[in-house]
Design an enzyme around this catalytic site. Structure first.
Site, short mmCIF file in Angstrom:
data_model
loop_
_atom_site.label_atom_id
_atom_site.label_comp_id
_atom_site.label_asym_id
_atom_site.label_seq_id
_atom_site.Cartn_x
_atom_site.Cartn_y
_atom_site.Cartn_z
N TYR A 148 0.85 -1.20 0.00
CA TYR A 148 0.00 0.00 0.00
C TYR A 148 0.87 1.24 0.00
CZ TYR A 148 -3.25 3.47 2.09
OH TYR A 148 -4.00 4.59 2.39
N ALA A 149 1.80 1.31 0.96
CA ALA A 149 2.68 2.48 1.06
C ALA A 149 3.54 2.61 -0.20
CB ALA A 149 3.55 2.37 2.30
N ASN A 177 -4.76 9.17 9.87
CA ASN A 177 -5.85 8.55 10.63
C ASN A 177 -7.01 9.48 10.93
OD1 ASN A 177 -3.19 6.96 11.35
ND2 ASN A 177 -4.87 5.56 11.73
N ALA A 199 -13.71 1.56 13.70
CA ALA A 199 -14.89 0.74 13.39
C ALA A 199 -14.89 -0.53 14.23
CB ALA A 199 -14.91 0.40 11.90
N VAL A 214 -3.93 -5.38 18.82
CA VAL A 214 -2.99 -6.08 17.94
C VAL A 214 -1.57 -5.87 18.47
CG1 VAL A 214 -2.07 -6.15 15.59
CG2 VAL A 214 -4.54 -5.89 15.95
N GLY A 217 -1.09 -3.51 21.52
CA GLY A 217 -1.70 -2.16 21.55
C GLY A 217 -0.77 -1.06 22.03
N ARG A 221 -0.80 6.13 17.30
CA ARG A 221 -1.31 6.85 16.14
C ARG A 221 -1.72 8.27 16.58
NH1 ARG A 221 0.40 2.80 14.18
NH2 ARG A 221 -0.54 1.50 12.55
N ASP A 296 3.48 -3.70 11.31
CA ASP A 296 2.87 -2.44 11.73
C ASP A 296 3.89 -1.31 11.76
OD1 ASP A 296 0.90 -0.73 12.56
OD2 ASP A 296 0.37 -1.88 14.35
P1 NAD Z 1 -12.82 4.54 1.62
O1 NAD Z 1 -12.53 3.12 1.37
O2 NAD Z 1 -13.88 4.87 2.61
O3 NAD Z 1 -13.17 5.29 0.25
C1 NAD Z 1 -12.67 4.90 -0.99
C2 NAD Z 1 -13.83 4.96 -1.98
O4 NAD Z 1 -13.35 4.58 -3.28
C3 NAD Z 1 -14.98 3.99 -1.65
O5 NAD Z 1 -16.21 4.68 -1.55
C4 NAD Z 1 -14.99 3.01 -2.81
O6 NAD Z 1 -16.29 2.56 -3.16
C5 NAD Z 1 -14.38 3.85 -3.91
N1 NAD Z 1 -13.84 3.00 -4.97
C6 NAD Z 1 -13.06 1.91 -4.82
N2 NAD Z 1 -12.79 1.38 -6.01
C7 NAD Z 1 -13.44 2.14 -6.93
C8 NAD Z 1 -13.54 2.09 -8.33
N3 NAD Z 1 -12.93 1.12 -9.04
N4 NAD Z 1 -14.28 3.03 -8.99
C9 NAD Z 1 -14.91 4.00 -8.28
N5 NAD Z 1 -14.85 4.10 -6.92
C10 NAD Z 1 -14.11 3.17 -6.27
O7 NAD Z 1 -11.45 5.23 2.04
P2 NAD Z 1 -11.19 6.63 2.74
O8 NAD Z 1 -10.81 6.40 4.15
O9 NAD Z 1 -12.28 7.55 2.42
O10 NAD Z 1 -9.86 7.07 1.98
C11 NAD Z 1 -9.88 7.91 0.84
C12 NAD Z 1 -8.45 8.10 0.34
O11 NAD Z 1 -7.64 8.63 1.38
C13 NAD Z 1 -7.74 6.82 -0.10
O12 NAD Z 1 -6.86 7.12 -1.15
C14 NAD Z 1 -6.95 6.39 1.11
O13 NAD Z 1 -5.84 5.62 0.77
C15 NAD Z 1 -6.54 7.75 1.65
N6 NAD Z 1 -6.27 7.74 3.10
C16 NAD Z 1 -7.27 7.74 3.99
C17 NAD Z 1 -6.95 7.79 5.34
C18 NAD Z 1 -8.01 7.90 6.41
O14 NAD Z 1 -7.68 8.35 7.51
N7 NAD Z 1 -9.24 7.55 6.15
C19 NAD Z 1 -5.65 7.79 5.75
C20 NAD Z 1 -4.66 7.73 4.80
C21 NAD Z 1 -4.96 7.72 3.47
C1 UGA Z 2 -4.71 3.04 8.19
C2 UGA Z 2 -5.00 2.79 6.74
O1 UGA Z 2 -4.60 1.58 6.37
C3 UGA Z 2 -4.35 3.71 5.79
O2 UGA Z 2 -5.25 3.87 4.71
C4 UGA Z 2 -4.02 5.03 6.25
O3 UGA Z 2 -2.90 5.45 5.54
C5 UGA Z 2 -3.74 5.14 7.71
O4 UGA Z 2 -4.65 4.35 8.47
C6 UGA Z 2 -3.99 6.55 8.14
O5 UGA Z 2 -5.15 6.83 8.47
O6 UGA Z 2 -3.12 7.37 8.13
P1 UGA Z 2 -3.50 2.10 10.26
O7 UGA Z 2 -3.01 3.32 10.94
O8 UGA Z 2 -2.72 0.87 10.51
O9 UGA Z 2 -3.59 2.33 8.68
O10 UGA Z 2 -5.03 1.98 10.65
P2 UGA Z 2 -5.98 1.03 11.47
O11 UGA Z 2 -6.40 -0.14 10.67
O12 UGA Z 2 -7.05 1.91 11.96
O13 UGA Z 2 -5.07 0.50 12.68
C7 UGA Z 2 -4.49 1.34 13.63
C8 UGA Z 2 -3.78 0.47 14.63
O14 UGA Z 2 -4.73 -0.21 15.43
C9 UGA Z 2 -2.89 -0.60 14.02
O15 UGA Z 2 -1.72 -0.70 14.79
C10 UGA Z 2 -3.70 -1.87 14.17
O16 UGA Z 2 -2.90 -3.02 14.28
C11 UGA Z 2 -4.44 -1.60 15.45
N1 UGA Z 2 -5.74 -2.30 15.62
C12 UGA Z 2 -6.65 -2.30 14.61
C13 UGA Z 2 -6.02 -2.91 16.82
O17 UGA Z 2 -5.17 -2.95 17.75
N2 UGA Z 2 -7.25 -3.49 17.00
C14 UGA Z 2 -8.18 -3.50 16.03
O18 UGA Z 2 -9.29 -4.05 16.26
C15 UGA Z 2 -7.89 -2.88 14.79
#
Ligand code: NAD
Ligand code: UGA
Length: 343
Positions: A148-149, A177, A199, A214, A217, A221, A296
């Protein structure tokens, strides 16, 4: 301006759509495979196109041609997906996103590309991660979490290259996050893998199931309130200085361990509902929780001085960030009691 939001139906996208409708400054066109999280969100300045960017390329090109600014939020963003389906992650998060950038180049459109805080990887030395200074240190190939990264990093490097050549005006957003309404989806008690941590812990509070920690803990973040993230977006949109630059969007003041987060969420839940949650905190290995190939990051501390120079700073502390998100899921502030969504 006309903004096209690809991935508008996701967590960040649906919150941005809601925010931009309320600001009523721009016309917004959302594109996604699913509109589930956009239910109940409407406005005169918003329209939605249901499309898959991987197989509706002519349509996506037309939508991009009609835009002033393209915002790309499409990606697989959950660690469980990187571990289970690494090739799907690179296909969508790199190849398909690159195609979007190429279309922006062809049509001479500004691109705001959502990348990730995870591009910094396991950097053990920087006290805080600085956009144009910190080393980006990823783990072994056999730990497929890093695909991913790696995908996001190569995409960023290509955008930088196109910017240098004068082919593209882009801004890279590195989210740290974000937390808020419609975050991923709820799961049954005891589920492993699946959605991101908020979630999981929210689901546990609602079902009485275990809160899995995980690898103990102790990892940390920094969480960002989605309202702060929405404001950061408009600051970047409105400032031409953000062009051909990457920006951290995060909140260093919310730094917490995942164990402390579980305890905090239990406390907020008790306060909001009047019920004492009895969820057990259960330590589990990354491999047991996500599968083989999980690794992680122990800390993800943003330096936000670059975005501060454009006038942005986060307003919400850790407690308020999670209180607002929990309240949303309890249905006290919003008619929806679920987070919706699939993957
Ligand atoms: P999300 O999974 O909620 O949203 C992604 C959306 O893309 C979804 O609604 C999905 O249906 C849509 N999608 C996937 N495949 C598709 C396709 N083929 N065509 C059209 N739509 C498609 O994720 P998010 O948390 O909203 O993240 C949005 C962006 O920000 C991503 O690029 C993610 O990597 C980045 N990001 C999010 C976080 C965070 O804190 N949520 C952190 C780091 C990076
Ligand atoms: C996530 C997403 O994968 C990335 O899209 C995004 O770049 C990043 O967050 C971000 O928001 O910046 P991560 O930080 O690992 O990566 O996000 P989580 O899945 O929310 O996990 C956070 C931490 O909680 C991790 O260390 C995970 O191992 C831990 N975790 C997760 C638990 O301890 N218990 C759980 O039930 C779920």
């Amino acid at each position: 301006m006309k903004l096209v939001l690809l991935g508008a139906g996701g967590f960040i996208g649906s919150n941005l759509v809601e925010y931009l409708i309320a600001r009523a400054e721009h016309e917004v066109v959302g594109v996604d495979v699913s509109a589930e999280k956009l239910a109940g969100i409407s406005g005169d300045n918003f329209s939605f196109v249901e499309a898959d960017i991987t197989d509706a390329q002519d349509l996506i090109n037309d939508v991009i041609a009609g835009a002033d600014v393209v915002v790309d939020l499409v990606a697989y963003a959950n660690p469980s997906i990187y571990v289970e389906s690494p090739l799907e992650v690179v296909e969508l998060n790199f190849f398909e996103n690159l195609r979007i950038a190429e279309s922006c180049i062809r049509h001479n459109k500004r691109l705001i590309q959502y990348s990730t805080s995870e591009v910094y990887g396991k950097n053990p030395t920087s006290p805080r991660f600085v956009e144009d200074e910190s080393e980006l240190i990823l783990g072994p190939v056999t730990k497929q979490r890093w695909i991913y990264a790696a995908s996001k990093q190569v995409l960023e490097r290509m955008l930088h290259g196109y910017g240098l050549q004068g082919d593209l005006e882009y801004t890279v957003v590195r989210p740290f996050n974000f937390v808020g309404p419609r975050f991923d989806y709820l799961v049954e008690a005891g589920t492993r893998g699946g959605p991101r941590v908020f979630a999981h812990f929210m689901s546990a509070l609602l079902t009485g199931g275990p809160m899995y920690l995980v690898d103990g803990g102790t990892q940390r973040r920094c969480f960002t309130h989605i309202a702060d993230a929405n404001e950061a977006f408009t600051v970047l949109l409105d400032h031409p200085e953000s062009i051909n630059q990457a920006f951290n969007v995060g909140n260093p003041a919310t730094d917490t361990s995942i164990r402390d987060l579980a305890i905090l969420m239990k406390g907020i839940y008790a306060d909001l509902t009047g019920d004492t949650p009895h969820n057990e905190l259960v330590e589990i290995s990354g491999e047991e929780f996500y599968g083989v190939g999980y690794e992680d990051t122990n800390r993800v501390p943003p330096d936000i001085s670059k975005l501060a120079t454009l006038g942005w700073k986060p307003r919400f502390d850790l407690e308020t960030t999670f209180r607002d998100a929990i309240q949303y899921n309890l249905g006290q502030d919003n008619p929806s009691t679920t987070m919706g969504g699939a993957r």
